[in-house]
Design a protein around this motif. Structure first.
Motif, PDB file in Angstrom:
ATOM      1  N   GLU A   1       4.502  39.022  31.887  1.00 33.83           N
ATOM      2  CA  GLU A   1       4.840  38.942  33.319  1.00 33.83           C
ATOM      3  C   GLU A   1       4.168  40.066  34.104  1.00 33.83           C
ATOM      4  N   ILE A   2       3.430  39.698  35.151  1.00 32.37           N
ATOM      5  CA  ILE A   2       2.902  40.693  36.089  1.00 32.37           C
ATOM      6  C   ILE A   2       3.120  40.191  37.522  1.00 32.37           C
ATOM      7  N   GLY A   3       3.089  41.106  38.462  1.00 32.65           N
ATOM      8  CA  GLY A   3       3.238  40.753  39.883  1.00 32.65           C
ATOM      9  C   GLY A   3       1.904  40.854  40.602  1.00 32.65           C
ATOM     10  N   GLU A   4       1.969  40.691  41.921  1.00 33.17           N
ATOM     11  CA  GLU A   4       0.781  40.687  42.780  1.00 33.17           C
ATOM     12  C   GLU A   4      -0.001  42.002  42.675  1.00 33.17           C
ATOM     13  N   ALA A   5       0.716  43.129  42.788  1.00 31.02           N
ATOM     14  CA  ALA A   5       0.049  44.432  42.774  1.00 31.02           C
ATOM     15  C   ALA A   5      -0.641  44.656  41.429  1.00 31.02           C
ATOM     16  N   GLU A   6       0.048  44.270  40.362  1.00 30.42           N
ATOM     17  CA  GLU A   6      -0.551  44.445  39.034  1.00 30.42           C
ATOM     18  C   GLU A   6      -1.769  43.540  38.867  1.00 30.42           C
ATOM     19  N   SER A   7      -1.710  42.328  39.420  1.00 32.52           N
ATOM     20  CA  SER A   7      -2.861  41.434  39.236  1.00 32.52           C
ATOM     21  C   SER A   7      -4.101  42.026  39.901  1.00 32.52           C
ATOM     22  N   ARG A   8      -3.910  42.759  41.002  1.00 32.27           N
ATOM     23  CA  ARG A   8      -5.075  43.411  41.630  1.00 32.27           C
ATOM     24  C   ARG A   8      -5.670  44.468  40.695  1.00 32.27           C
ATOM     25  N   GLU A   9      -4.814  45.175  39.981  1.00 31.26           N
ATOM     26  CA  GLU A   9      -5.289  46.184  39.020  1.00 31.26           C
ATOM     27  C   GLU A   9      -6.031  45.524  37.858  1.00 31.26           C
ATOM     28  N   VAL A  10      -5.523  44.383  37.419  1.00 37.21           N
ATOM     29  CA  VAL A  10      -6.192  43.671  36.312  1.00 37.21           C
ATOM     30  C   VAL A  10      -7.580  43.219  36.758  1.00 37.21           C
ATOM     31  N   ILE A  11      -7.666  42.727  37.985  1.00 35.52           N
ATOM     32  CA  ILE A  11      -8.961  42.287  38.524  1.00 35.52           C
ATOM     33  C   ILE A  11      -9.939  43.467  38.561  1.00 35.52           C
TER      34      ILE A  11
ATOM     35  N   GLU B   1     -12.551  48.092  25.198  1.00 34.62           N
ATOM     36  CA  GLU B   1     -12.912  48.501  26.557  1.00 34.62           C
ATOM     37  C   GLU B   1     -11.944  47.889  27.571  1.00 34.62           C
ATOM     38  N   LEU B   2     -11.626  46.618  27.385  1.00 31.60           N
ATOM     39  CA  LEU B   2     -10.661  45.957  28.281  1.00 31.60           C
ATOM     40  C   LEU B   2      -9.323  46.691  28.216  1.00 31.60           C
ATOM     41  N   ARG B   3      -8.858  46.973  27.013  1.00 31.95           N
ATOM     42  CA  ARG B   3      -7.555  47.616  26.852  1.00 31.95           C
ATOM     43  C   ARG B   3      -7.560  49.032  27.445  1.00 31.95           C
ATOM     44  N   THR B   4      -8.683  49.726  27.305  1.00 37.44           N
ATOM     45  CA  THR B   4      -8.807  51.063  27.905  1.00 37.44           C
ATOM     46  C   THR B   4      -8.696  50.975  29.429  1.00 37.44           C
ATOM     47  N   GLN B   5      -9.379  49.987  30.000  1.00 34.85           N
ATOM     48  CA  GLN B   5      -9.350  49.826  31.469  1.00 34.85           C
ATOM     49  C   GLN B   5      -7.954  49.433  31.956  1.00 34.85           C
ATOM     50  N   LEU B   6      -7.238  48.628  31.160  1.00 33.70           N
ATOM     51  CA  LEU B   6      -5.861  48.272  31.525  1.00 33.70           C
ATOM     52  C   LEU B   6      -4.967  49.512  31.430  1.00 33.70           C
ATOM     53  N   ASP B   7      -5.140  50.285  30.359  1.00 29.49           N
ATOM     54  CA  ASP B   7      -4.364  51.526  30.191  1.00 29.49           C
ATOM     55  C   ASP B   7      -4.542  52.441  31.400  1.00 29.49           C
ATOM     56  N   LYS B   8      -5.795  52.594  31.802  1.00 27.28           N
ATOM     57  CA  LYS B   8      -6.142  53.490  32.918  1.00 27.28           C
ATOM     58  C   LYS B   8      -5.380  53.132  34.181  1.00 27.28           C
ATOM     59  N   ARG B   9      -5.093  51.830  34.327  1.00 26.44           N
ATOM     60  CA  ARG B   9      -4.421  51.330  35.535  1.00 26.44           C
ATOM     61  C   ARG B   9      -2.942  51.074  35.317  1.00 26.44           C
ATOM     62  N   GLY B  10      -2.439  51.517  34.200  1.00 33.66           N
ATOM     63  CA  GLY B  10      -1.001  51.400  33.939  1.00 33.66           C
ATOM     64  C   GLY B  10      -0.527  49.973  33.704  1.00 33.66           C
ATOM     65  N   ILE B  11      -1.439  49.100  33.247  1.00 33.15           N
ATOM     66  CA  ILE B  11      -1.055  47.711  32.966  1.00 33.15           C
ATOM     67  C   ILE B  11      -0.689  47.584  31.488  1.00 33.15           C
ATOM     68  N   ALA B  12       0.531  47.125  31.239  1.00 37.33           N
ATOM     69  CA  ALA B  12       0.999  46.997  29.849  1.00 37.33           C
ATOM     70  C   ALA B  12       0.547  45.657  29.262  1.00 37.33           C
ATOM     71  N   TYR B  13       0.356  45.641  27.956  1.00 36.72           N
ATOM     72  CA  TYR B  13      -0.030  44.410  27.241  1.00 36.72           C
ATOM     73  C   TYR B  13       0.512  44.523  25.829  1.00 36.72           C
ATOM     74  N   ASP B  14       0.532  43.393  25.146  1.00 36.15           N
ATOM     75  CA  ASP B  14       0.973  43.425  23.752  1.00 36.15           C
ATOM     76  C   ASP B  14      -0.066  44.202  22.950  1.00 36.15           C
ATOM     77  N   CYS B  15       0.351  45.305  22.323  1.00 36.63           N
ATOM     78  CA  CYS B  15      -0.674  46.174  21.725  1.00 36.63           C
ATOM     79  C   CYS B  15      -0.789  46.019  20.214  1.00 36.63           C
ATOM     80  N   LYS B  16      -0.354  44.862  19.709  1.00 39.72           N
ATOM     81  CA  LYS B  16      -0.650  44.562  18.300  1.00 39.72           C
ATOM     82  C   LYS B  16      -2.169  44.587  18.120  1.00 39.72           C
ATOM     83  N   ALA B  17      -2.582  44.906  16.893  1.00 40.23           N
ATOM     84  CA  ALA B  17      -4.024  44.960  16.635  1.00 40.23           C
ATOM     85  C   ALA B  17      -4.669  43.631  17.021  1.00 40.23           C
ATOM     86  N   PHE B  18      -5.882  43.715  17.582  1.00 41.29           N
ATOM     87  CA  PHE B  18      -6.604  42.523  18.039  1.00 41.29           C
ATOM     88  C   PHE B  18      -7.125  41.736  16.841  1.00 41.29           C
TER      89      PHE B  18
END
Ligand code: ATP
Ligand code: MG
Length: 175
Positions: free
Chosen positions: A47-57, A104-121
């Motif tokens: 689940e993410i909201g509008e503000a978070e989706s801008r960070e993901v973009i 790299e994707l996960r690093t960029q998400l981390d930088k913006r405070g976006i959480a994700y399932d962090c099980k090994a890829f």
């Protein structure tokens, strides 16, 4: 909204994945995914909201600026769950470039405070769910040829009884 970031697959590759699924559907029972659902998840955001989706973009734009296209190399079939009720998937070789892209994707998400399932890829394409495997090994299958993924997409996932449907919200071209 429920979201994830995934690589889209080239059409010719999707054709061959669908062909593999067709071979398997004659060997195992289960709920086979529709061809238009095929994708390779790099990060499940939930689940993410509008503000978070801008960070993901912003994260996707950043990744597109620094990452090249990646090879897709089908390796083996794999399952999650119990043999009599599992998810069946096509696993892809963990090449350096694919693992680096996910990192790299996960690093960029981390930088913006976006959480994700962090099980090994574990790179895989889901082919079927609720699968009952036979005792005998699955043999004589023709696997898709290697190909290249060029597009990284933020998807919205809508769950329903007929299975999830995915809608692309934002895409970037790699390389
Ligand atoms: P359903 O959950 O109804 O079986 P689905 O798994 O296809 O459908 P989602 O649960 O929204 O739909 O998942 C979207 C994508 O993210 C799929 O590729 C799924 O495998 C992946 N995914 C879902 N949950 C996780 C998770 N906790 N960790 C990693 N990947 C996940
Ligand atoms: Mg799920």
């Amino acid at each position: 909204m429920r979201t994830f970031v995934a690589l889209e697959l080239p059409e010719a590759f999707e054709d061959e994945v669908a062909d593999l699924a067709r071979q398997l559907s004659g060997m195992v029972s289960g709920r086979f995914m529709k061809r238009e659902t095929y994708h390779l998840t790099l990060a499940f955001l939930g689940e993410i909201g509008e503000a978070e989706s801008r960070e993901v973009i912003a994260a996707l734009d950043e990744v597109a600026g620094s990452c090249d296209t990646v090879a897709l190399r089908p390796e083996s079939l794999g399952t999650f769950g119990k043999p009599r009720d599992c998810t069946l998937w096509l696993g892809l070789t963990q090449t350096d470039e694919l693992m680096t892209l996910a990192d790299e994707l996960r690093t960029q998400l981390d930088k913006r405070g976006i959480a994700y399932d962090c099980k090994a890829f574990r790179p895989h394409i889901t082919l079927a769910r609720r699968v009952v495997l036979p005792k005998a090994p699955l043999e004589g299958l023709v696997f898709p040829a290697a190909d290249t993924a060029c597009r990284l997409t933020l998807f919205k996932s809508t769950l329903s009884q007929e299975g999830a449907s995915y809608k692309p919200l934002y895409s970037v071209e790699l390389g």
